[in-house]
Scaffold this motif. Structure first.
Motif, PDB file in Angstrom:
ATOM      1  N   ASP B  74       0.819  -1.230   0.000  1.00 35.98           N
ATOM      2  CA  ASP B  74       0.000   0.000   0.000  1.00 35.98           C
ATOM      3  C   ASP B  74       0.847   1.272   0.000  1.00 35.98           C
ATOM      4  OD1 ASP B  74      -2.209  -1.769   0.316  1.00 35.98           O
ATOM      5  OD2 ASP B  74      -1.839  -1.794   2.474  1.00 35.98           O
ATOM      6  N   ASN B  76       1.355   3.239  -2.297  1.00 32.42           N
ATOM      7  CA  ASN B  76       0.845   4.321  -3.157  1.00 32.42           C
ATOM      8  C   ASN B  76      -0.324   5.090  -2.573  1.00 32.42           C
ATOM      9  OD1 ASN B  76       2.718   3.863  -5.156  1.00 32.42           O
ATOM     10  ND2 ASN B  76       1.499   2.183  -6.012  1.00 32.42           N
ATOM     11  N   LEU B  77      -0.724   4.722  -1.361  1.00 28.85           N
ATOM     12  CA  LEU B  77      -1.856   5.451  -0.775  1.00 28.85           C
ATOM     13  C   LEU B  77      -1.421   6.855  -0.357  1.00 28.85           C
ATOM     14  CD1 LEU B  77      -3.254   2.691  -0.706  1.00 28.85           C
ATOM     15  CD2 LEU B  77      -4.107   3.277   1.561  1.00 28.85           C
ATOM     16  N   THR B  78      -2.130   7.852  -0.850  1.00 29.68           N
ATOM     17  CA  THR B  78      -1.815   9.219  -0.425  1.00 29.68           C
ATOM     18  C   THR B  78      -3.087   9.949  -0.015  1.00 29.68           C
ATOM     19  OG1 THR B  78      -1.907   9.898  -2.735  1.00 29.68           O
ATOM     20  CG2 THR B  78       0.286   9.547  -1.800  1.00 29.68           C
ATOM     21  N   SER B  79      -2.887  10.989   0.781  1.00 25.00           N
ATOM     22  CA  SER B  79      -4.025  11.726   1.339  1.00 25.00           C
ATOM     23  C   SER B  79      -4.652  12.643   0.315  1.00 25.00           C
ATOM     24  CB  SER B  79      -3.557  12.562   2.525  1.00 25.00           C
ATOM     25  OG  SER B  79      -3.177  11.724   3.579  1.00 25.00           O
ATOM     26  N   LYS B  80      -5.946  12.785   0.432  1.00 25.35           N
ATOM     27  CA  LYS B  80      -6.652  13.837  -0.290  1.00 25.35           C
ATOM     28  C   LYS B  80      -6.905  14.958   0.724  1.00 25.35           C
ATOM     29  CE  LYS B  80     -10.268  11.994  -2.418  1.00 25.35           C
ATOM     30  NZ  LYS B  80     -11.143  11.280  -3.353  1.00 25.35           N
ATOM     31  N   SER B 136      -7.007   9.585   6.990  1.00 26.21           N
ATOM     32  CA  SER B 136      -7.613   8.466   6.256  1.00 26.21           C
ATOM     33  C   SER B 136      -6.584   7.450   5.795  1.00 26.21           C
ATOM     34  CB  SER B 136      -8.367   8.990   5.034  1.00 26.21           C
ATOM     35  OG  SER B 136      -9.447   9.790   5.428  1.00 26.21           O
ATOM     36  N   VAL B 137      -5.401   7.916   5.343  1.00 19.51           N
ATOM     37  CA  VAL B 137      -4.416   6.977   4.802  1.00 19.51           C
ATOM     38  C   VAL B 137      -3.817   6.116   5.907  1.00 19.51           C
ATOM     39  CG1 VAL B 137      -2.187   6.759   3.637  1.00 19.51           C
ATOM     40  CG2 VAL B 137      -3.886   8.389   2.787  1.00 19.51           C
ATOM     41  N   GLU B 140      -6.387   3.651   6.901  1.00 17.48           N
ATOM     42  CA  GLU B 140      -6.594   2.626   5.877  1.00 17.48           C
ATOM     43  C   GLU B 140      -5.437   1.630   5.848  1.00 17.48           C
ATOM     44  OE1 GLU B 140      -9.251   2.138   4.112  1.00 17.48           O
ATOM     45  OE2 GLU B 140      -8.480   0.575   2.763  1.00 17.48           O
ATOM     46  N   ARG B 144      -5.698  -2.277   6.614  1.00 18.10           N
ATOM     47  CA  ARG B 144      -5.283  -3.335   5.676  1.00 18.10           C
ATOM     48  C   ARG B 144      -4.250  -4.259   6.310  1.00 18.10           C
ATOM     49  NH1 ARG B 144      -4.867  -0.465  -0.299  1.00 18.10           N
ATOM     50  NH2 ARG B 144      -6.928   0.517  -0.254  1.00 18.10           N
TER      51      ARG B 144
END
Lengths: 319, 280
Positions: B74, B76-80, B136-137, B140, B144
């Motif tokens: 994971d 590549n998960l980045t915040s919005k 959130s990241v 998440e 996971r």
């Protein structure tokens, strides 16, 4: 500190109401015909109300959630339920007066009600610790949740807290552990849980009794990761910029609904829940009954699967 | 003989400036000055007072995992920026700065590894990334990591280091507490062990969710732990806080930490515990 029974932005409304009532008294006492004037002022009052309440800022909504006359958990219990049997204590340490709980009937249906309780006058405020729970409060709530599960009684939660209490005793007795445990345990309780945020929904203090199947917010309640005051104190080192913080944090029912994190906004009377306790209690009661109804067809497995899946989806990120 | 002539320069506090950057390290807790190379050998633990300096996530990975290897997931998960949040700085800028400063995309690294041959799902938080805060990241990625434990039936190890939920994502950050804790309930039902390691600091939203829910909770010495920050408590009660309040030692005494473990014994302690709690 004596508190005005109305908020600053309500002042023009309150003043006009007073004028109208004075004029009515005067016209009766002096037998003078003023009905024309009174009628026109009442029209003006309606317009003013409409004007003020349709343009509320986020901060004004936060203030409404803390209105000194706003109905609290025990008011709702009195107005919505019958046969309330309050149960006290966590069996380990103490009875936390910032949270009340017990069995009651809503329209003949038995429920376990748990909710934070604020006090109306200074003495009661202190007794209720301003609705700020200690670890023993979270443990008392959990005991009642287990009791409800054991006897298959659905759970109703009313949230109204400015936060979990930040104090020495609270840390000594494991505030973080108590909240964490409640969150985990509530996610697996085998009975339907309906949550209504009736006033303030501050952070872990709210979440510690705030995990369930249906979450609804009153129109002028708020729900946030941190209170606007605390956020402002951290970000700007100045608690006085809470107004900006409330805007930045997007704390209102509309905001939270917009993020898809709650199921419904419960509308309040045109001038706020405080202006008509009976009316808001009747509305909230109907919404609660409907929410429990919507969960009735589900097996325990379905209920828990749905509950976890709902929280599992929460969060916004890119991949 | 040039240094003879140097007896003239003014005897000001400038002596400190002549020490090459990083050669010596001053302990932030007791003030002891230690040769940095020595500190490296000591895993950044003060030889005088046992204060545990904050070290990078990569150092922990080296220290805890077999061959120092983590197969990351994971990444590549980045915040919005769902709230379009702005205080003195835009949230998006804050994120960019944190990414530049740490070389990480977000505040947690997670993946699969082995500890003494046992497979583990592992996650480690990084305080340098916006105070280790959970948005959130982070939520998440931790979620996971828990799910990988559940799916593969392997133990979960999380190293926490966080000031709490991330304000800039508002209520979404709060919900990460529920997301992670709810999955930990499932993990517990499957009787899969979870060891929570607390490092300095672990407070607020992280402490009030997954960090407090380990089957075993280990903590480094002298870390700041707790629900509310000391400044908030001080302001609320209007009096000074007792010495050592909210330290690891305080929480051990109050019964909320299983064991205080020095950094050099962390790996061994986790392995020993997992061998009691987990069988293939």
């Amino acid at each position: 500190m004596s508190e005005r029974p109305y908020l600053e932005f309500e002042r023009p409304i309150v003043e006009l109401e007073k004028k109208i009532s004075d004029m009515k008294d005067f016209s009766v006492g002096e037998s003078i015909e003023l009905s024309g004037e009174i009628a026109s002022m009442e029209k003006k009052l309606a317009r003013l109300r409409q004007d003020v309440y349709s343009n509320l800022t986020r901060w004004q909504k936060v203030q409404l959630s803390r209105h000194p006359k706003r109905p609290y958990t025990l008011d709702y219990i009195e107005l919505m339920t019958t046969g309330f049997v309050e149960l006290h204590g966590d069996r380990y340490f103490a009875d936390d007066h910032a949270v009340v709980g017990g069995f009651a009937h809503i329209d003949g249906q038995p429920v376990m009600i748990v909710g934070q309780q604020k006090g109306r006058d200074t003495k009661a405020k202190l007794y209720r610790n301003f609705g700020m729970m200690h670890p023993e409060g979270y443990r008392k709530a959990l005991r009642l949740f287990y009791l409800a599960e054991k006897f298959n009684v659905p759970i109703l939660i009313l949230i109204d807290t400015p936060g979990a209490y930040p104090g020495i005793g609270a840390e000594e007795r494991g505030q973080a552990e108590a909240i964490a445990r409640n969150i985990r345990e509530m996610s697996r309780l085998k009975v339907p849980i309906v949550i209504v945020i009736i006033g303030e929904g501050a952070s872990g203090g709210a979440l510690g009794i705030g995990v369930g199947d249906v979450t609804m917010m009153l129109q002028y309640s708020w729900y946030s990761v941190i209170s606007p005051e605390a956020c402002s104190a951290i970000l700007w080192r100045d608690a006085g910029r809470a107004q900006e913080a409330a805007e930045a944090l997007k704390v209102t029912a509309e905001d939270v609904m917009g993020l898809g994190l709650i199921d419904k906004i419960i509308p309040e009377p045109p001038t706020g829940a405080h202006s008509n306790h009976a009316a808001i209690a009747a509305t909230v009661k109907q919404e609660i009954l409907q929410a429990f109804d919507s969960l009735k067809g589900l097996s325990v497995e379905q209920l828990l699967e749905k509950r976890i899946a709902k929280y599992r989806r929460m969060g916004e990120f890119q991949e | 003989m040039e240094w003879f002539r140097k007896s003239k320069p003014p005897l000001d506090s400038g002596t400190k400036k002549n020490i090459p950057e990083g050669l010596w390290t001053k302990c932030t807790s007791c003030g002891e000055i230690v040769y940095s190379k020595k500190m490296e050998e000591l895993l950044w633990v003060c030889p005088n007072c046992n204060f545990h300096f904050r070290i990078s996530s990569h150092k922990y990975i080296e220290l805890l995992l077999d061959n120092g290897v983590l197969e990351t997931y994971d990444d590549n998960l980045t915040s919005k920026d769902p709230l379009k949040f702005k205080d003195s700085k835009k949230y998006t800028d804050r994120l960019k700065d944190a990414q530049k400063k740490t070389g990480l995309k977000e505040g947690v690294i997670s993946g699969m590894a082995h500890m003494d041959g046992m497979p583990v799902s592992f996650a480690i938080m990084n305080f340098a990334f916006i105070g280790g805060s959970m948005g959130s990241v982070v939520g998440e990625k931790v979620a996971r990591a828990i799910e990988r434990s559940i799916e593969r039936g392997v133990p979960l190890v999380i190293v926490s280091c966080s000031g709490g939920a991330r304000m800039q994502e508002g209520i979404l950050s709060l919900m990460q507490m529920t997301k992670t804790s709810a999955l930990l309930a499932v993990l517990a039902e499957k009787k899969i062990p979870y060891v929570s390691i607390l490092t300095n600091p672990t407070t607020a939203g992280v402490m009030a969710s997954y960090a407090s829910l380990g089957d075993a909770i280990l903590a480094e010495p002298k870390a700041l732990l707790g629900f509310a920050g000391p400044r908030v408590i001080q302001q609320t009660i209007g009096q000074d806080l007792p010495e050592g309040f909210q330290s690891t030692e305080f929480f051990l005494d109050k019964g909320f930490v299983d064991k205080i473990v020095e950094r050099k014994y962390l790996r061994d302690t986790v392995v020993r515990l997992l061998k009691f709690m987990w069988r293939k």
